[in-house]
Design an enzyme around this catalytic site. Structure first.
Site, PDB file in Angstrom:
ATOM      1  N   ASN A  26       1.021  -1.129  -0.041  1.00 16.98           N
ATOM      2  CA  ASN A  26       0.183   0.010  -0.095  1.00 16.98           C
ATOM      3  C   ASN A  26       0.845   1.377  -0.093  1.00 16.98           C
ATOM      4  OD1 ASN A  26      -1.782   2.053   0.451  1.00 16.98           O
ATOM      5  ND2 ASN A  26      -2.436   1.322   2.343  1.00 16.98           N
ATOM      6  N   TRP A  27       1.023   1.947  -1.230  1.00 14.07           N
ATOM      7  CA  TRP A  27       1.725   3.045  -1.407  1.00 14.07           C
ATOM      8  C   TRP A  27       1.056   4.423  -0.530  1.00 14.07           C
ATOM      9  CZ3 TRP A  27       4.040   3.089  -6.981  1.00 14.07           C
ATOM     10  CH2 TRP A  27       4.718   1.997  -7.460  1.00 14.07           C
ATOM     11  N   LYS A  28      -0.105   4.442  -0.196  1.00 15.65           N
ATOM     12  CA  LYS A  28      -0.508   5.485   0.282  1.00 15.65           C
ATOM     13  C   LYS A  28      -0.387   6.851  -0.572  1.00 15.65           C
ATOM     14  CE  LYS A  28      -0.327   2.902   4.674  1.00 15.65           C
ATOM     15  NZ  LYS A  28      -0.161   3.210   6.187  1.00 15.65           N
ATOM     16  N   HIS A  67      -9.524   0.359   5.560  1.00 15.40           N
ATOM     17  CA  HIS A  67      -8.279   0.936   5.939  1.00 15.40           C
ATOM     18  C   HIS A  67      -8.311   1.958   7.217  1.00 15.40           C
ATOM     19  CE1 HIS A  67      -4.034   2.177   6.810  1.00 15.40           C
ATOM     20  NE2 HIS A  67      -3.673   1.340   6.007  1.00 15.40           N
ATOM     21  N   GLU A 105      -6.702   4.402   8.059  1.00 13.47           N
ATOM     22  CA  GLU A 105      -6.579   5.758   7.653  1.00 13.47           C
ATOM     23  C   GLU A 105      -7.866   6.319   7.061  1.00 13.47           C
ATOM     24  OE1 GLU A 105      -2.885   5.426   5.498  1.00 13.47           O
ATOM     25  OE2 GLU A 105      -2.005   4.823   7.521  1.00 13.47           O
ATOM     26  N   GLU A 124      -4.814  -5.301  10.616  1.00 13.74           N
ATOM     27  CA  GLU A 124      -3.780  -4.085  10.828  1.00 13.74           C
ATOM     28  C   GLU A 124      -4.148  -3.517  12.233  1.00 13.74           C
ATOM     29  OE1 GLU A 124      -2.192  -2.797   6.827  1.00 13.74           O
ATOM     30  OE2 GLU A 124      -4.088  -2.014   7.113  1.00 13.74           O
ATOM     31  N   GLY A 163       2.668   2.254  10.755  1.00 14.22           N
ATOM     32  CA  GLY A 163       3.693   3.539  10.748  1.00 14.22           C
ATOM     33  C   GLY A 163       4.406   3.744  11.934  1.00 14.22           C
ATOM     34  N   SER A 210       3.852  -2.148  10.311  1.00 13.29           N
ATOM     35  CA  SER A 210       5.352  -2.188  10.493  1.00 13.29           C
ATOM     36  C   SER A 210       6.149  -3.431  10.165  1.00 13.29           C
ATOM     37  CB  SER A 210       5.645  -1.564  12.029  1.00 13.29           C
ATOM     38  OG  SER A 210       5.299  -0.512  12.030  1.00 13.29           O
ATOM     39  N   GLY A 214       3.071  -1.056   4.182  1.00 11.00           N
ATOM     40  CA  GLY A 214       3.190   0.398   3.760  1.00 11.00           C
ATOM     41  C   GLY A 214       4.532   0.656   3.376  1.00 11.00           C
ATOM     42  N   GLY A 215       5.179   1.508   4.500  1.00 11.77           N
ATOM     43  CA  GLY A 215       6.253   2.129   4.084  1.00 11.77           C
ATOM     44  C   GLY A 215       7.404   1.200   3.420  1.00 11.77           C
TER      45      GLY A 215
HETATM   46  P1  13P Z   1       3.335   0.459   7.615  1.00  8.12           P
HETATM   47  O1  13P Z   1       3.821  -0.952   6.891  1.00  8.12           O
HETATM   48  O2  13P Z   1       3.804   1.735   7.127  1.00  8.12           O
HETATM   49  O3  13P Z   1       3.091   0.342   9.038  1.00  8.12           O
HETATM   50  O4  13P Z   1       1.767   0.487   7.012  1.00  8.12           O
HETATM   51  C1  13P Z   1       0.855  -0.624   7.082  1.00  8.12           C
HETATM   52  C2  13P Z   1      -0.272  -0.252   6.489  1.00  8.12           C
HETATM   53  O5  13P Z   1      -1.242   0.594   6.810  1.00  8.12           O
HETATM   54  C3  13P Z   1      -0.569  -0.897   5.242  1.00  8.12           C
HETATM   55  O6  13P Z   1      -1.967  -0.902   4.654  1.00  8.12           O
END
Ligand code: 13P
Length: 252
Positions: free
Chosen positions: A10-12, A97, A99, A169, A175, A215, A236-237
Protein backbone atom coordinates in the site's frame (compact mmCIF):
# COMPACT_ATOMS: atom_id res chain seq x y z
CA UNK A 1 -10.82 -20.16 -3.27
CA UNK A 2 -8.10 -21.71 -1.12
CA UNK A 3 -5.51 -19.85 0.92
CA UNK A 4 -2.67 -18.17 -0.91
CA UNK A 5 0.64 -16.57 -0.06
CA UNK A 6 0.25 -12.86 -0.69
CA UNK A 7 2.41 -9.76 -0.34
CA UNK A 8 0.63 -6.47 -0.98
CA UNK A 9 2.14 -2.98 -1.00
CA UNK A 10 0.00 0.00 0.00
CA UNK A 11 1.89 3.03 -1.28
CA UNK A 12 -0.56 5.47 0.39
CA UNK A 13 -0.01 9.11 -0.75
CA UNK A 14 3.60 8.63 -1.84
CA UNK A 15 5.66 8.79 -5.07
CA UNK A 16 5.38 11.03 -8.13
CA UNK A 17 4.97 9.74 -11.68
CA UNK A 18 8.67 9.11 -12.35
CA UNK A 19 9.23 7.44 -8.99
CA UNK A 20 6.15 5.28 -9.50
CA UNK A 21 7.25 4.14 -12.98
CA UNK A 22 10.75 3.32 -11.70
CA UNK A 23 9.43 1.34 -8.74
CA UNK A 24 6.91 -0.63 -10.82
CA UNK A 25 9.53 -1.54 -13.43
CA UNK A 26 12.10 -2.62 -10.84
CA UNK A 27 9.49 -4.69 -8.99
CA UNK A 28 8.32 -6.33 -12.21
CA UNK A 29 11.84 -7.57 -12.93
CA UNK A 30 13.02 -8.44 -9.44
CA UNK A 31 9.89 -10.31 -8.32
CA UNK A 32 9.72 -12.56 -11.42
CA UNK A 33 11.33 -15.45 -9.55
CA UNK A 34 8.54 -15.51 -6.93
CA UNK A 35 5.78 -16.78 -9.18
CA UNK A 36 4.10 -18.86 -6.47
CA UNK A 37 3.44 -15.75 -4.39
CA UNK A 38 0.68 -13.32 -5.30
CA UNK A 39 1.98 -9.76 -5.41
CA UNK A 40 -0.32 -6.74 -5.41
CA UNK A 41 0.63 -3.06 -5.42
CA UNK A 42 -1.69 -0.22 -4.48
CA UNK A 43 -0.23 2.96 -6.04
CA UNK A 44 -2.07 6.31 -5.86
CA UNK A 45 -5.00 6.62 -8.32
CA UNK A 46 -3.03 8.81 -10.74
CA UNK A 47 -0.49 6.04 -11.43
CA UNK A 48 -2.87 3.06 -11.54
CA UNK A 49 -3.30 3.07 -15.28
CA UNK A 50 0.45 3.13 -15.83
CA UNK A 51 0.96 0.33 -13.31
CA UNK A 52 -1.80 -1.78 -14.89
CA UNK A 53 -0.23 -1.29 -18.35
CA UNK A 54 3.27 -2.28 -17.19
CA UNK A 55 1.96 -5.36 -15.37
CA UNK A 56 -0.76 -6.43 -17.81
CA UNK A 57 0.94 -9.65 -18.94
CA UNK A 58 1.91 -10.71 -15.41
CA UNK A 59 0.15 -13.75 -13.96
CA UNK A 60 0.97 -13.31 -10.26
CA UNK A 61 1.49 -9.53 -9.96
CA UNK A 62 -1.60 -7.33 -9.83
CA UNK A 63 -2.64 -3.74 -9.35
CA UNK A 64 -5.16 -2.45 -6.85
CA UNK A 65 -6.68 0.87 -5.78
CA UNK A 66 -6.46 2.24 -2.26
CA UNK A 67 -10.14 3.19 -2.22
CA UNK A 68 -13.29 3.41 -4.34
CA UNK A 69 -16.53 5.32 -4.08
CA UNK A 70 -19.58 3.91 -2.35
CA UNK A 71 -21.61 5.28 -5.27
CA UNK A 72 -21.90 3.88 -8.77
CA UNK A 73 -21.46 7.16 -10.68
CA UNK A 74 -22.64 10.76 -10.87
CA UNK A 75 -22.11 14.11 -9.20
CA UNK A 76 -19.50 13.17 -6.61
CA UNK A 77 -16.63 15.54 -7.39
CA UNK A 78 -13.23 14.01 -6.78
CA UNK A 79 -14.45 10.45 -6.33
CA UNK A 80 -13.38 7.35 -8.27
CA UNK A 81 -15.86 4.57 -8.99
CA UNK A 82 -15.33 0.82 -9.00
CA UNK A 83 -16.42 0.79 -12.64
CA UNK A 84 -13.60 3.22 -13.53
CA UNK A 85 -11.10 0.98 -11.76
CA UNK A 86 -12.30 -2.11 -13.56
CA UNK A 87 -12.02 -0.30 -16.90
CA UNK A 88 -8.26 0.21 -16.43
CA UNK A 89 -7.54 -3.44 -15.57
CA UNK A 90 -7.25 -2.77 -11.88
CA UNK A 91 -8.00 -6.06 -10.06
CA UNK A 92 -8.20 -5.18 -6.36
CA UNK A 93 -9.40 -2.47 -4.02
CA UNK A 94 -8.61 -1.82 -0.35
CA UNK A 95 -11.69 -1.25 1.80
CA UNK A 96 -11.77 -0.26 5.46
CA UNK A 97 -8.18 0.87 5.92
CA UNK A 98 -7.84 2.52 9.34
CA UNK A 99 -6.63 5.77 7.75
CA UNK A 100 -9.91 5.96 5.78
CA UNK A 101 -11.96 5.02 8.85
CA UNK A 102 -10.18 7.64 11.00
CA UNK A 103 -9.44 10.61 8.72
CA UNK A 104 -12.41 10.26 6.35
CA UNK A 105 -14.87 8.92 8.92
CA UNK A 106 -15.90 5.96 6.78
CA UNK A 107 -18.76 4.02 8.33
CA UNK A 108 -19.63 0.34 8.14
CA UNK A 109 -22.53 1.20 5.79
CA UNK A 110 -20.13 2.92 3.41
CA UNK A 111 -17.70 0.00 3.57
CA UNK A 112 -20.50 -2.43 2.71
CA UNK A 113 -21.55 -0.28 -0.23
CA UNK A 114 -17.97 0.02 -1.49
CA UNK A 115 -17.58 -3.76 -1.41
CA UNK A 116 -20.88 -4.23 -3.25
CA UNK A 117 -19.76 -1.85 -6.00
CA UNK A 118 -16.37 -3.54 -6.14
CA UNK A 119 -18.01 -6.95 -6.65
CA UNK A 120 -20.38 -5.62 -9.32
CA UNK A 121 -17.31 -4.46 -11.21
CA UNK A 122 -15.22 -7.62 -10.91
CA UNK A 123 -12.81 -6.24 -8.34
CA UNK A 124 -11.47 -8.31 -5.47
CA UNK A 125 -11.37 -6.69 -2.05
CA UNK A 126 -8.79 -6.58 0.70
CA UNK A 127 -10.90 -5.78 3.74
CA UNK A 128 -8.85 -4.08 6.48
CA UNK A 129 -9.61 -3.81 10.19
CA UNK A 130 -7.84 -3.76 13.55
CA UNK A 131 -7.97 -2.28 17.02
CA UNK A 132 -6.47 0.97 18.31
CA UNK A 133 -3.96 1.07 21.17
CA UNK A 134 -6.53 1.91 23.86
CA UNK A 135 -8.63 -1.08 22.85
CA UNK A 136 -5.66 -3.42 23.10
CA UNK A 137 -4.56 -1.98 26.42
CA UNK A 138 -8.03 -2.52 27.83
CA UNK A 139 -8.09 -6.04 26.33
CA UNK A 140 -11.01 -5.29 24.05
CA UNK A 141 -9.10 -6.13 20.88
CA UNK A 142 -10.81 -9.47 20.23
CA UNK A 143 -14.30 -7.99 20.68
CA UNK A 144 -13.48 -5.01 18.47
CA UNK A 145 -12.13 -7.17 15.66
CA UNK A 146 -15.15 -9.47 15.90
CA UNK A 147 -17.49 -6.48 15.60
CA UNK A 148 -15.57 -5.03 12.66
CA UNK A 149 -15.81 -8.36 10.85
CA UNK A 150 -19.44 -9.10 11.69
CA UNK A 151 -20.77 -5.60 10.95
CA UNK A 152 -19.52 -5.72 7.38
CA UNK A 153 -19.31 -9.40 6.42
CA UNK A 154 -22.81 -10.31 7.59
CA UNK A 155 -24.01 -8.48 4.46
CA UNK A 156 -22.25 -10.96 2.19
CA UNK A 157 -22.52 -14.65 1.37
CA UNK A 158 -19.96 -17.39 1.82
CA UNK A 159 -19.51 -17.42 -1.96
CA UNK A 160 -18.55 -13.73 -1.83
CA UNK A 161 -15.57 -14.65 0.36
CA UNK A 162 -13.89 -16.02 -2.76
CA UNK A 163 -13.35 -12.37 -3.68
CA UNK A 164 -12.18 -11.13 -0.28
CA UNK A 165 -8.84 -11.25 1.49
CA UNK A 166 -8.71 -10.02 5.07
CA UNK A 167 -6.00 -7.73 6.44
CA UNK A 168 -5.56 -7.47 10.19
CA UNK A 169 -3.82 -4.17 10.80
CA UNK A 170 -3.58 -3.18 14.46
CA UNK A 171 -3.68 0.61 14.31
CA UNK A 172 -0.95 0.94 16.96
CA UNK A 173 1.43 -0.88 14.64
CA UNK A 174 0.76 1.16 11.48
CA UNK A 175 3.66 3.46 10.66
CA UNK A 176 4.94 3.33 14.25
CA UNK A 177 7.77 0.82 13.92
CA UNK A 178 6.08 -1.17 16.65
CA UNK A 179 5.16 -4.45 14.95
CA UNK A 180 2.83 -6.98 16.52
CA UNK A 181 4.90 -9.89 17.82
CA UNK A 182 4.48 -13.15 15.89
CA UNK A 183 2.58 -14.46 18.94
CA UNK A 184 0.18 -11.51 18.92
CA UNK A 185 -0.34 -11.82 15.15
CA UNK A 186 -0.88 -15.59 15.28
CA UNK A 187 -3.27 -15.34 18.22
CA UNK A 188 -5.40 -12.73 16.45
CA UNK A 189 -5.31 -14.44 13.05
CA UNK A 190 -6.44 -17.73 14.62
CA UNK A 191 -9.25 -15.80 16.32
CA UNK A 192 -10.25 -14.13 13.02
CA UNK A 193 -10.47 -17.58 11.43
CA UNK A 194 -12.69 -18.69 14.32
CA UNK A 195 -15.00 -15.69 13.78
CA UNK A 196 -15.21 -16.41 10.05
CA UNK A 197 -16.10 -19.99 11.01
CA UNK A 198 -18.93 -18.69 13.19
CA UNK A 199 -20.29 -16.27 10.58
CA UNK A 200 -19.92 -18.67 7.64
CA UNK A 201 -18.43 -22.16 7.98
CA UNK A 202 -15.28 -24.05 8.95
CA UNK A 203 -14.49 -24.44 5.27
CA UNK A 204 -14.74 -20.68 4.73
CA UNK A 205 -12.45 -20.10 7.73
CA UNK A 206 -9.86 -22.53 6.39
CA UNK A 207 -9.91 -21.07 2.90
CA UNK A 208 -9.78 -17.33 3.52
CA UNK A 209 -6.40 -15.61 3.22
CA UNK A 210 -5.52 -13.32 6.14
CA UNK A 211 -2.73 -10.76 5.81
CA UNK A 212 -0.93 -8.98 8.63
CA UNK A 213 -0.19 -5.25 8.31
CA UNK A 214 1.58 -2.78 10.58
CA UNK A 215 5.32 -2.06 10.47
CA UNK A 216 5.98 -5.33 8.66
CA UNK A 217 9.42 -5.06 7.07
CA UNK A 218 12.36 -6.99 5.61
CA UNK A 219 13.63 -7.82 9.11
CA UNK A 220 10.46 -9.16 10.72
CA UNK A 221 8.47 -10.59 7.78
CA UNK A 222 9.95 -14.11 7.95
CA UNK A 223 8.90 -14.61 11.57
CA UNK A 224 5.43 -13.20 10.96
CA UNK A 225 4.89 -15.24 7.77
CA UNK A 226 5.96 -18.44 9.55
CA UNK A 227 2.87 -18.19 11.79
CA UNK A 228 0.30 -20.85 10.90
CA UNK A 229 -2.57 -18.44 10.31
CA UNK A 230 -0.65 -15.57 8.68
CA UNK A 231 -0.92 -15.82 4.88
CA UNK A 232 1.18 -12.78 4.04
CA UNK A 233 1.45 -9.06 4.57
CA UNK A 234 -0.04 -5.71 3.68
CA UNK A 235 3.01 -3.50 3.67
CA UNK A 236 3.09 0.29 3.89
CA UNK A 237 6.43 2.11 4.23
CA UNK A 238 8.62 -0.86 3.30
CA UNK A 239 6.72 -1.39 0.04
CA UNK A 240 8.17 1.86 -1.33
CA UNK A 241 11.69 0.42 -1.39
CA UNK A 242 12.09 -2.22 -4.09
CA UNK A 243 14.83 -4.07 -2.19
CA UNK A 244 12.80 -4.29 1.00
CA UNK A 245 9.61 -5.31 -0.78
CA UNK A 246 11.54 -8.08 -2.57
CA UNK A 247 13.10 -9.27 0.69
CA UNK A 248 9.64 -9.41 2.24
CA UNK A 249 8.36 -11.52 -0.67
CA UNK A 250 11.41 -13.78 -0.27
CA UNK A 251 10.59 -14.23 3.44
CA UNK A 252 8.08 -17.03 2.85
P1 13P B 1 3.27 0.43 7.58
O1 13P B 1 3.82 -0.84 7.00
O2 13P B 1 3.95 1.66 7.08
O3 13P B 1 3.18 0.35 9.07
O4 13P B 1 1.75 0.55 7.05
C1 13P B 1 0.91 -0.54 7.12
C2 13P B 1 -0.33 -0.23 6.39
O5 13P B 1 -1.10 0.64 6.78
C3 13P B 1 -0.60 -0.98 5.16
O6 13P B 1 -1.90 -0.76 4.71
Amino acid sequence: MSRKKIVAGNWKMNTNLNEAIDLINILKTTTKQFSSIEKIIFPPFTFLNTAAEVLKSETSFFVGAQNCSEHAKGAFTGEISAEMLNSIACKFVLVGHSERRTYFKETNEQLVSKIQHAFKNNLHVIFCFGEVLEERKSEKHFDIVKQQLENVLKNFSEKDLDKIYLAYEPVWAIGTGETATPQQAQEMHAYIRKVIGQIFSTKAAENISILYGGSCNAQNAAELFSCADVDGGLIGGASLKADDFCKIIASF
